[in-house]
Write a protein that holds these residues in place. Structure first.
Motif, short mmCIF file in Angstrom:
data_model
loop_
_atom_site.label_atom_id
_atom_site.label_comp_id
_atom_site.label_asym_id
_atom_site.label_seq_id
_atom_site.Cartn_x
_atom_site.Cartn_y
_atom_site.Cartn_z
N SER A 1 0.86 -1.15 -0.07
CA SER A 1 0.21 -0.09 -0.01
C SER A 1 0.89 1.18 0.36
N THR A 2 0.24 2.29 -0.39
CA THR A 2 1.17 3.64 -0.31
C THR A 2 0.05 4.68 0.16
N GLN B 1 4.04 0.68 2.29
CA GLN B 1 4.13 -0.47 3.19
C GLN B 1 3.97 -1.54 2.37
N PHE B 2 4.93 -2.61 3.12
CA PHE B 2 4.94 -3.74 2.42
C PHE B 2 4.69 -4.84 3.56
N GLY B 3 4.01 -6.21 3.13
CA GLY B 3 3.82 -7.25 4.19
C GLY B 3 3.86 -8.39 3.61
N PHE C 1 8.51 2.15 4.24
CA PHE C 1 9.69 3.04 3.73
C PHE C 1 9.11 4.17 3.54
N GLU C 2 9.68 5.25 3.63
CA GLU C 2 9.46 6.81 3.16
C GLU C 2 10.47 7.05 2.14
N LEU C 3 9.76 7.55 1.11
CA LEU C 3 10.44 8.11 -0.14
C LEU C 3 10.20 9.47 -0.38
N GLN C 4 11.31 10.34 -0.23
CA GLN C 4 11.28 11.69 -0.44
C GLN C 4 11.55 12.01 -1.85
N TYR D 1 14.71 -2.42 -1.77
CA TYR D 1 14.88 -2.31 -0.41
C TYR D 1 14.09 -3.28 0.42
N TRP D 2 12.75 -3.47 -0.01
CA TRP D 2 11.87 -4.34 0.53
C TRP D 2 12.24 -5.91 0.30
#
Length: 168
Positions: free
Chosen positions: A58-59, A73-75, A95-98, A127-128
């Protein structure tokens, strides 16, 4: 922030738009990525193999002064059969991506949400995958390698569940 007319499913779920995502991707620059939260749990005395593995994603998109940020968000949940107790192995991370964008003030909420649902997930996916493989190995499980992220598949999905199932 203004919203574009959005396409939705019969259930009211937002469909991902490649056109909106591409509009943002033309000028965007990934400024930073970091992990915000992690979660991992299992009981080795309760879990029996093989396990059926399911993934969720989800984002969430948020604007900032000179850009925006995406929380990806990953699960992963791996569950045994009910006759073997049905105990689960769970691993998750956010993870936060800016991002910087020269025309950030002109982007709509739909633009940024579509970008996050496609490009944000695509940018965070390696990264996940590394986190998941490392974490399952450290948990004493067989190292689990998440499937390749397929943008075309993501554009056809409206839910947070990924269609790829596998066994652990």
């Amino acid at each position: 922030m203004p919203r574009n007319e959005e396409e939705t499913t019969e259930n009211g779920e937002h469909l991902v738009s490649y056109d909106l995502s591409a509009k943002v991707a033309e000028k965007v620059r990934l400024k930073d990525i970091r992990i915000l939260s992690v979660d991992a749990a299992w009981d080795p005395t309760e879990v029996e193999f093989p396990l059926s593995v399911n993934y969720t994603v989800s984002t969430e998109a948020m604007t900032q002064e000179e850009g925006f940020r995406i929380i990806a968000q990953f699960g992963m949940a791996a569950k045994g059969t009910e006759e073997k107790g049905g105990s689960e192995v769970k691993v998750g991370a956010a993870f936060e991506l800016q991002y910087e964008h020269p025309d950030a003030h002109e982007l709509t909420e739909d633009d940024i949400e579509s970008f996050g649902a496609v490009n944000g997930l695509y940018n965070a996916w390696p990264y996940w995958r590394e986190f998941l493989q490392n974490m399952t190995s450290r948990m004493g499980l067989p190292a689990l390698i998440a499937p390749v992220f397929r943008v075309a598949d993501r554009l056809q999905q409206s839910s947070n569940a990924l269609d790829e199932d596998e066994n652990l």
